[in-house]
Design a protein around this motif. Structure first.
Motif, mmCIF file in Angstrom:
data_model
loop_
_atom_site.group_PDB
_atom_site.id
_atom_site.type_symbol
_atom_site.label_atom_id
_atom_site.label_comp_id
_atom_site.label_asym_id
_atom_site.label_seq_id
_atom_site.Cartn_x
_atom_site.Cartn_y
_atom_site.Cartn_z
ATOM 1 N N TYR A 115 55.866 39.222 24.969
ATOM 2 C CA TYR A 115 55.938 39.015 26.425
ATOM 3 C C TYR A 115 55.497 40.262 27.205
ATOM 4 C CZ TYR A 115 57.770 34.410 25.661
ATOM 5 O OH TYR A 115 57.868 33.090 25.289
ATOM 6 N N TRP A 116 55.720 41.414 26.613
ATOM 7 C CA TRP A 116 55.232 42.653 27.247
ATOM 8 C C TRP A 116 53.710 42.576 27.383
ATOM 9 C CZ3 TRP A 116 51.862 46.532 25.670
ATOM 10 C CH2 TRP A 116 51.858 47.694 26.460
ATOM 11 N N CYS A 117 53.051 42.130 26.318
ATOM 12 C CA CYS A 117 51.584 42.014 26.338
ATOM 13 C C CYS A 117 51.134 41.020 27.402
ATOM 14 C CB CYS A 117 51.061 41.569 24.970
ATOM 15 S SG CYS A 117 51.186 42.851 23.719
ATOM 16 N N ILE A 118 51.800 39.876 27.481
ATOM 17 C CA ILE A 118 51.441 38.885 28.511
ATOM 18 C C ILE A 118 51.595 39.514 29.895
ATOM 19 C CG2 ILE A 118 52.244 36.757 29.642
ATOM 20 C CD1 ILE A 118 52.600 35.491 26.968
ATOM 21 N N ASP A 119 52.691 40.201 30.098
ATOM 22 C CA ASP A 119 52.929 40.811 31.421
ATOM 23 C C ASP A 119 51.847 41.837 31.763
ATOM 24 O OD1 ASP A 119 55.090 39.208 31.674
ATOM 25 O OD2 ASP A 119 56.608 40.775 31.429
ATOM 26 N N LYS A 120 51.389 42.580 30.743
ATOM 27 C CA LYS A 120 50.328 43.563 30.998
ATOM 28 C C LYS A 120 49.060 42.850 31.472
ATOM 29 C CE LYS A 120 50.455 47.487 30.506
ATOM 30 N NZ LYS A 120 50.883 48.472 31.544
ATOM 31 N N THR A 121 48.747 41.697 30.854
ATOM 32 C CA THR A 121 47.519 40.993 31.247
ATOM 33 C C THR A 121 47.639 40.435 32.663
ATOM 34 O OG1 THR A 121 48.150 38.792 30.419
ATOM 35 C CG2 THR A 121 47.056 40.277 28.859
ATOM 36 N N LEU A 122 48.871 40.172 33.091
ATOM 37 C CA LEU A 122 49.061 39.598 34.434
ATOM 38 C C LEU A 122 48.972 40.646 35.536
ATOM 39 C CD1 LEU A 122 51.816 36.910 33.738
ATOM 40 C CD2 LEU A 122 49.418 36.513 34.361
ATOM 41 N N GLU A 123 48.990 41.922 35.130
ATOM 42 C CA GLU A 123 48.891 42.985 36.145
ATOM 43 C C GLU A 123 47.587 42.913 36.926
ATOM 44 O OE1 GLU A 123 49.576 46.791 34.263
ATOM 45 O OE2 GLU A 123 51.708 46.329 33.905
ATOM 46 N N MET A 124 46.566 42.292 36.328
ATOM 47 C CA MET A 124 45.267 42.182 37.027
ATOM 48 C C MET A 124 45.303 41.163 38.167
ATOM 49 S SD MET A 124 43.039 39.537 34.643
ATOM 50 C CE MET A 124 41.582 40.413 34.809
ATOM 51 N N LYS A 125 46.411 40.411 38.280
ATOM 52 C CA LYS A 125 46.514 39.326 39.266
ATOM 53 C C LYS A 125 45.351 38.347 39.096
ATOM 54 C CE LYS A 125 49.252 41.664 42.781
ATOM 55 N NZ LYS A 125 49.788 42.634 41.843
ATOM 56 N N PRO A 126 45.434 37.538 38.038
ATOM 57 C CA PRO A 126 44.301 36.672 37.686
ATOM 58 C C PRO A 126 44.009 35.595 38.719
ATOM 59 C CG PRO A 126 46.249 36.097 36.407
ATOM 60 C CD PRO A 126 46.584 37.358 37.134
ATOM 61 N N THR A 127 42.742 35.144 38.687
ATOM 62 C CA THR A 127 42.378 33.965 39.478
ATOM 63 C C THR A 127 42.320 32.737 38.572
ATOM 64 O OG1 THR A 127 40.024 34.406 39.130
ATOM 65 C CG2 THR A 127 41.009 35.283 41.145
ATOM 66 N N LEU A 128 42.205 32.971 37.257
ATOM 67 C CA LEU A 128 42.187 31.876 36.280
ATOM 68 C C LEU A 128 43.055 32.284 35.091
ATOM 69 C CD1 LEU A 128 38.308 31.191 36.172
ATOM 70 C CD2 LEU A 128 40.027 29.752 37.315
ATOM 71 N N GLU A 146 55.124 34.565 42.034
ATOM 72 C CA GLU A 146 54.346 35.045 43.182
ATOM 73 C C GLU A 146 52.847 35.092 42.871
ATOM 74 O OE1 GLU A 146 56.239 36.829 41.214
ATOM 75 O OE2 GLU A 146 55.020 38.545 40.581
ATOM 76 N N LEU A 147 52.496 35.098 41.567
ATOM 77 C CA LEU A 147 51.073 35.168 41.195
ATOM 78 C C LEU A 147 50.371 33.815 41.329
ATOM 79 C CD1 LEU A 147 51.214 37.381 37.960
ATOM 80 C CD2 LEU A 147 50.513 38.073 40.260
ATOM 81 N N ALA A 148 51.170 32.725 41.330
ATOM 82 C CA ALA A 148 50.580 31.375 41.264
ATOM 83 C C ALA A 148 49.653 31.073 42.433
ATOM 84 C CB ALA A 148 51.683 30.326 41.160
ATOM 85 N N LYS A 149 49.999 31.608 43.619
ATOM 86 C CA LYS A 149 49.207 31.206 44.792
ATOM 87 C C LYS A 149 47.764 31.715 44.746
ATOM 88 C CE LYS A 149 51.408 34.693 47.780
ATOM 89 N NZ LYS A 149 52.185 35.239 46.638
ATOM 90 N N SER A 150 47.532 32.806 44.026
ATOM 91 C CA SER A 150 46.144 33.276 43.934
ATOM 92 C C SER A 150 45.437 32.766 42.667
ATOM 93 C CB SER A 150 46.102 34.802 44.014
ATOM 94 O OG SER A 150 47.022 35.346 43.102
ATOM 95 N N ILE A 151 46.100 31.904 41.909
ATOM 96 C CA ILE A 151 45.459 31.358 40.705
ATOM 97 C C ILE A 151 44.809 30.010 41.045
ATOM 98 C CG2 ILE A 151 45.827 30.514 38.347
ATOM 99 C CD1 ILE A 151 48.046 32.612 38.065
ATOM 100 N N ILE A 152 43.502 29.945 40.813
ATOM 101 C CA ILE A 152 42.745 28.730 41.138
ATOM 102 C C ILE A 152 43.049 27.628 40.132
ATOM 103 C CG2 ILE A 152 40.415 27.769 41.422
ATOM 104 C CD1 ILE A 152 39.473 30.687 41.984
#
Ligand code: RBV
Length: 425
Positions: A115-128, A146-152
Motif C-alpha cells: 500500500y505504501w507503493c500504491i500511495d507513492k504512485t498516487l502522489e502524482m495526482k493521476p488523471t487515469l 479527494e483524488l477522484a474528482k481529477s480522475i477522468i
C-alpha cells in the motif's frame, strides 16, 4: 523497511544494477508483441496521451514494461506499482527505473509496503488509473477520495477486479468510469484461457519438476482460467478432475472429458490441486485432512485467499522450504503437503506470468482504453463500461496479420443473403 534497495526521487526498486538484464527481457517481450509495437508507433506520432498522468498497479513483468513504455511513448506521464507482492520481476523494475519511469515495486514485499507503493504512485495526482485487481481504484475511493474528482477514468484487467467494480457501481459507490478490459473477447478468450493455462503449468513445473502424466490434477473452478489449466494439464497426460458450483460450467467440464466431483471427494484422490475460482476458502482444513501424502496445492486466482493456509498451519507440526516456491508442510500424522508460491498466483510468482504473445492483445486493450478515456472519458458515466466490438476485431485483425493468416471477406451478395429474412429453404 530494509535498506538493500535502490531508491531515487521517483522510484524504489530492489537493485538498479539489474537494469541491463531487465532490458534484455523487455527487448524479448517486444519482439513477441507486434500489436503493441504497432500501436506504439502510431500513437507516439499522434501523442494521443499527452497531458495524461497515469497511475498503474499491475504485475511488473516484461510484458507490462512494454505497456508502460508504450503509454509513455504516446505522451503520458507514468507512475507504477506492482499488484501482487510476489509477481514483480526485479530486473524489469530496475530497467524501467533506469529508463526514467516512476516505479515502486519489488519482489517479496509485505502488505504494508504494497500500500505504501500504491500511495507513492498516487502522489502524482493521476488523471487515469490502470488496475489489475482494483487495489488502486479502491485506494483512491477508500483512502484518497479527494483524488477522484481529477480522475477522468480507469481500466481493470482481471475477472475478480471487474466483478468487484460492477458490485461497487451497482451500489452507486463508483466515482469515475472504468473500462472492463477483462471482458473484451481479445482478453478473456485468449489471456484467461491460453495465458493462464500455459503459465500456471509452467509455474507448477518450475516449482516442482514433477511428472504430470501420472497425476490426478484437480482444478477448482471451471471458468476460463480453470478450463485453460485443465486443457494444458490434460495435454501433459494428467487425469483432470474439476470442481464447480455452477451447473453449466460443470457440464462443460464433463463434455471436455474431465471428471467433476465435490472438493470433499476430489481432496482424497488429487495429486496436484490448483484453485481458479476467485472465491475464498476453496481448500480448507477438512480437505487438507483427507489429502494424500505428497499432495501439491497451488492457486492461480488473483487473491491468495482460495487456499486457507491458516488452516494448514494449524494442522502442521513443521514447515520448510524444499525448493524455491515450494513449501513442505508436515502434518502431525506424518503426511506432507506442498504449497506453491505461498498460495499466491503460481503463474506469476513461480514462473513469468502469461506469455508475451497473449499479453500483446490484453495490453492492446489496456492501451486503447486509456486513449479512449483520454478522449471521451469525461462523457462516460461513473459505471463499468465494456470494450467496443470494433476494438476487439481491430486487435484480433492486427494479431492475425502478424501470424500470416489469411482472412476471407464477405461479398456484397453474401451480406445481402445474411440479412435476407425473406429467403428460406
Ligand atoms: N497477467 N499479466 C501477466 N505477463 O504481465 N501475466 C498475467 C504478464 C495478468 C492477466 O491478464 C490476469 O488477468 C491478471 O494478471 C491476474 O492478476
Amino acid at each position: 523497511m530494509a535498506d538493500n534497495f535502490s531508491i531515487g526521487d521517483r522510484y524504489k526498486v530492489r537493485r538498479l544494477e539489474q537494469a541491463a538484464e531487465g532490458r534484455s527481457k523487455i527487448d524479448w517481450a517486444e519482439s513477441r508483441m507486434p500489436v503493441m509495437m504497432s500501436l506504439r508507433k502510431e500513437h507516439a506520432a499522434k501523442q494521443s496521451l499527452k497531458g495524461m498522468k497515469i497511475a498503474g498497479c499491475l504485475h511488473v513483468t516484461k510484458e507490462t514494461a512494454v505497456l508502460i513504455e508504450t503509454l509513455k511513448a504516446a505522451g503520458a506521464e507514468i507512475s507504477w506499482s506492482g499488484c501482487n507482492p510476489l509477481s514483480t520481476q526485479d530486473d524489469v523494475a530496475a530497467a524501467l527505473a533506469a529508463n526514467g519511469i516512476s516505479i515502486y515495486a519489488w519482489h517479496g514485499m509485505n502488505t504494508e509496503e504494497f500500500y505504501w507503493c500504491i500511495d507513492k504512485t498516487l502522489e502524482m495526482k493521476p488523471t487515469l488509473t490502470l488496475d489489475d485487481g482494483a487495489d488502486l481504484i479502491f485506494s483512491v475511493h477508500n483512502r484518497h477520495p479527494e483524488l477522484a474528482k481529477s480522475i477522468i477514468g480507469g481500466t481493470e484487467e482481471t475477472t475478480t477486479g471487474v466483478h468487484r467494480l460492477r458490485a461497487m457501481a451497482a451500489d452507486g459507490a463508483l466515482k469515475y468510469p472504468v473500462i472492463a478490459v477483462n471482458d473484451a473477447e481479445t482478453k478473456w478468450d485468449f489471456d484467461n484461457v491460453f495465458g493462464t493455462g500455459q503459465s500456471s503449468l509452467d509455474g507448477i513445473l518450475r516449482a516442482t519438476s514433477v511428472l504430470v502424466a501420472d497425476k490426478s490434477f484437480v482444478v477448482a473452478g471451471y471458468g476460463h482460467c480453470g478450463a485453460g489449466c485443465a486443457m494444458r494439464a490434460a495435454g501433459l497426460g494428467a487425469s483432470v478432475i474439476a470442481t464447480e458450483i455452477k451447473p453449466t460450467a460443470a457440464l462443460k467440464a464433463v463434455l471436455h472429458g474431465h471428471r467433476v466431483m465435490k472438493m470433499d471427494d476430489a481432496a482424497k484422490v488429487g495429486d496436484i490441486f490448483i484453485t481458479a475460482t476467485g472465491m475464498k476458502d476453496v481448500i480448507v482444513k477438512r480437505h487438507f485432512e483427507s489429502m494424500k501424502d505428497g499432495a501439491i496445492v497451488c492457486n492461480t486466482g488473483h487473491y491468495d485467499c482460495e487456499i486457507n493456509l491458516v488452516d494448514l498451519e494449524g494442522l502442521a507440526k513443521s514447515k520448510r522450504t524444499i525448493r524455491p516456491n515450494c513449501e513442505e508442510y508436515t502434518l502431525r500424522d506424518g503426511r506432507r503437503i506442498y504449497v506453491l508460491a505461498q498460495g499466491r498466483l503460481v503463474n506469476l510468482a513461480a514462473a513469468e506470468g502469461h506469455p508475451s504473445e497473449v499479453m500483446d492483445m490484453s495490453f492492446a486493450n489496456q492501451f486503447l482504453s486509456m486513449v479512449r478515456l483520454a478522449n471521451e472519458g469525461r462523457s462516460l458515466g461513473a459505471a463499468v463500461h465494456d470494450i467496443p466490438e470494433e476494438q476487439d476485431q481491430r486487435i484480433a485483425g492486427i494479431k492475425l496479420a502478424t501470424l500470416d493468416a489469411g482472412l476471407d471477406v464477405l461479398t456484397a451478395e453474401q451480406i445481402a443473403y445474411l440479412n435476407d429474412y425473406a429467403s428460406g429453404t
